[in-house]
Design a protein around this motif. Structure first.
Motif, short mmCIF file in Angstrom:
data_model
loop_
_atom_site.label_atom_id
_atom_site.label_comp_id
_atom_site.label_asym_id
_atom_site.label_seq_id
_atom_site.Cartn_x
_atom_site.Cartn_y
_atom_site.Cartn_z
N GLU A 62 -8.06 -9.49 13.48
CA GLU A 62 -6.68 -9.43 13.01
C GLU A 62 -6.62 -9.81 11.54
O GLU A 62 -7.20 -10.81 11.12
CB GLU A 62 -5.79 -10.39 13.80
N TRP A 116 -1.77 -0.80 15.44
CA TRP A 116 -2.56 -1.59 14.48
C TRP A 116 -3.17 -0.64 13.46
O TRP A 116 -3.76 0.38 13.82
CB TRP A 116 -3.66 -2.35 15.20
N SER A 160 -6.53 -3.32 11.33
CA SER A 160 -6.53 -4.64 11.99
C SER A 160 -5.29 -5.47 11.70
O SER A 160 -5.26 -6.66 12.02
CB SER A 160 -7.79 -5.45 11.62
N VAL A 218 -1.12 -5.63 12.49
CA VAL A 218 -0.09 -5.02 13.31
C VAL A 218 0.96 -4.38 12.42
O VAL A 218 1.44 -4.97 11.44
CB VAL A 218 0.52 -6.04 14.28
#
Length: 533
Positions: free
Chosen positions: A266, A457, A460, A462
């Motif tokens: 993320e 996404w 990576s 959102v």
């Protein structure tokens, strides 16, 4: 031996002599250093193996190239008399010629696999690199035979098994991956323990082997990954990011068993800054230190100037009593001066006490942030991403499409939400960048309606989230759209991903349509390779 020469010419006599001498050398008649496999269990050869393992290893290489089956029988018999000496010789043979040792491994009768596994383990302890290469080579010929041996090693020495995974994957990740799938079928828990150690020491090559193994038996390998992530979630995630993240087929197969949102990498958005094109993010912090929420970043279609989020603990009218789940707490996230329809996505960060999770026997990848749906009358989950942990707390993040009443819960087992059936990505060049659309299909095969929270996404981070209610037995489609800059981008929705590169056109001014109708292209899928028998 007596050589009789009849009345032939001088040259003919010499030729006969050469042929006979060659025959004698091949049979060991004139070569007293040649050893028959049946001699391996004799004290004289075992003494050589103990004092000069390199010469004994040379004997094994020659025997393997002559008759690998007999050589295997000889090694098994020798190991029963002197395991250390036999293992030293086998390790030396692998250093000299790993392919010859591979022949021995696959030629041994299955009834002797336990004895062979013991000597291979001892040899690997002496020279893991050479034996790992030999096992990877053997796996190309007989996955099942090697799988039985590696399973035996996992049962007795997890660390050595992990070292073999690393070396074998460096040699041939596809062949080693098939072996790992076989091991996972035999014992997913011990295979998972070996995964965890290998991932901690060499995540890249371990990830490549895991990715290959998922294509053979995704169910058993996923069970092993659940065990691996229970032991070392960070290392397991790093291995998956190194391998499965870049393999759309393996990711799709794994995503049916374990939600990728629990472990995927993320990129955290920054308030008033964004790596993606579009609206900025607005930060909200709790005013009450007792709530488990540490912060919220919200992306609005149109951010009201005074928009805020009230964060508080909650005692709900209907408690989250889903079977198999343990609730940590309830929170209420109340929008102030805006509606949920204004929200593109919000990233919620929260923490739970390590003592609560471990004391309740819960898995880190099982944690959910669940919204109460009044129309359905039940709590509907969103999988939380494991971030990291300190001495006292474990930290998570989760993307949500709006604000409501939420529960934080965990489970001893890892179970994905309603799986995404398919995603069809479409792309087209537009002025200033590229336009992307993802058409998502989600099927509810259950007997009750469910909510499904879905997120797009990009690289990576959102981009946006949507929550849909899916009636029992029906399929619902969800459409995501985004505009990105030129260059390479990775798009993902749940278990489906696609990497796309957008080159700067020669005449950017020719693009003046902001949202064309793109052509959809399906993500490649694959049927798992049949499990070895």
């Amino acid at each position: 031996m007596t050589l009789i020469v009849a009345r032939f010419g001088k040259n003919t006599s010499l030729a006969i002599l050469v042929v006979v001498c060659a025959f004698g050398l091949s049979c060991g008649i004139f070569n007293k250093t040649a050893v028959s496999p049946s001699d391996f269990s004799q004290d004289s050869w075992l003494s050589k193996a103990a004092t000069d393992s390199e010469k004994a290893g040379d004997d094994l290489v020659k025997a393997a190239n002559t008759n690998s089956g007999e050589a295997g029988l000889g090694i098994v018999a020798a190991s029963r008399k002197d395991m250390p000496a036999t293992a030293s010789a086998l390790a030396a043979a692998a250093r000299q010629n790993a392919e010859s040792v591979a022949k021995i491994i696959v030629a041994v009768d299955p009834k002797d696999s336990t004895s062979l596994g013991d000597v291979v383990l001892e040899a690997a302890r002496k020279d893991t690199s050479s034996m790992g290469i030999a096992l990877a080579s053997a796996a190309r010929y007989n996955t099942r035979a090697v799988g039985k041996i590696v399973s035996l090693i996992m049962d007795k020495d997890t660390k050595t098994a992990a070292d073999i995974i690393i070396v074998g994957a460096q040699e041939d990740s596809e062949a080693l991956g098939a072996v790992l799938a076989d091991c996972a079928i035999t014992d997913s828990q011990k295979t998972g323990a070996a995964f965890a150690i290998a991932a901690a020491n060499a995540p890249e090559v371990t990830g490549a082997a895991i990715s290959a193994s998922l294509k053979v038996d995704p169910g058993s390998v996923s069970d092993a990954l659940v065990r691996s992530s229970a032991l070392d979630p960070a290392a397991t995630a790093k291995a998956l990011v190194s391998g499965t993240f870049f393999d759309p087929v393996a990711l799709s197969l794994l995503g049916k068993q374990i939600s990728p949102d629990a472990w995927m990498p993320e990129v955290v958005p920054e308030a008033r800054g964004d790596i993606l094109a579009g609206p900025e993010w607005k930060a909200s912090l709790p005013s009450d230190d007792s709530v488990p929420i540490s912060g919220i970043l919200t992306r609005f279609d149109q951010a009201p100037e005074d928009a805020g989020i009230e964060i508080s603990r909650l005692e709900p009218d209907v408690r989250d009593s889903r079977e198999g789940r343990t609730v940590h707490s309830y929170v209420k996230l109340n929008p102030a001066d805006f509606d949920n329809d204004d929200v593109m996505v919000a990233r919620v960060a929260f923490s739970v006490e390590k003592s609560w999770l471990e004391g309740s026997g819960l898995h880190r990848w099982s944690v959910e942030f669940s919204r109460f749906n009044e129309s359905i009358g039940s709590w509907q989950p969103v999988t939380a991403k494991y971030l990291n942990e300190d001495e006292t707390h474990i930290h998570f993040s989760v993307p949500v499409s709006g604000f409501s009443e939420w529960s934080i819960s965990g489970s001893p087992s890892v179970k994905p939400p309603v799986p995404v059936s398919d995603v069809v990505f479409a792309t087209a060049a537009v002025s200033g960048g590229a336009y992307m659309s993802a058409l998502v299909e989600v099927e509810n095969t259950g007997s009750y309606p469910v909510d499904r929270s879905l997120s797009l996404w990009i690289d990576s981070q959102v981009h946006s989230s949507q929550t849909v209610t899916i009636p029992a037995g029906e399929t619902v489609s969800v459409d995501f759209r985004a505009t990105v800059g030129y260059g390479a981008h990775n798009f993902r929705v749940d278990r489906f991903s696609r990497m796309v590169s957008f080159a700067l056109p020669e005449n950017p001014a020719s693009f003046n349509t902001p949202a064309p109708s793109p052509t959809y292209t399906s993500v490649p899928t694959s049927t798992p390779t049949p499990s070895p028998t």
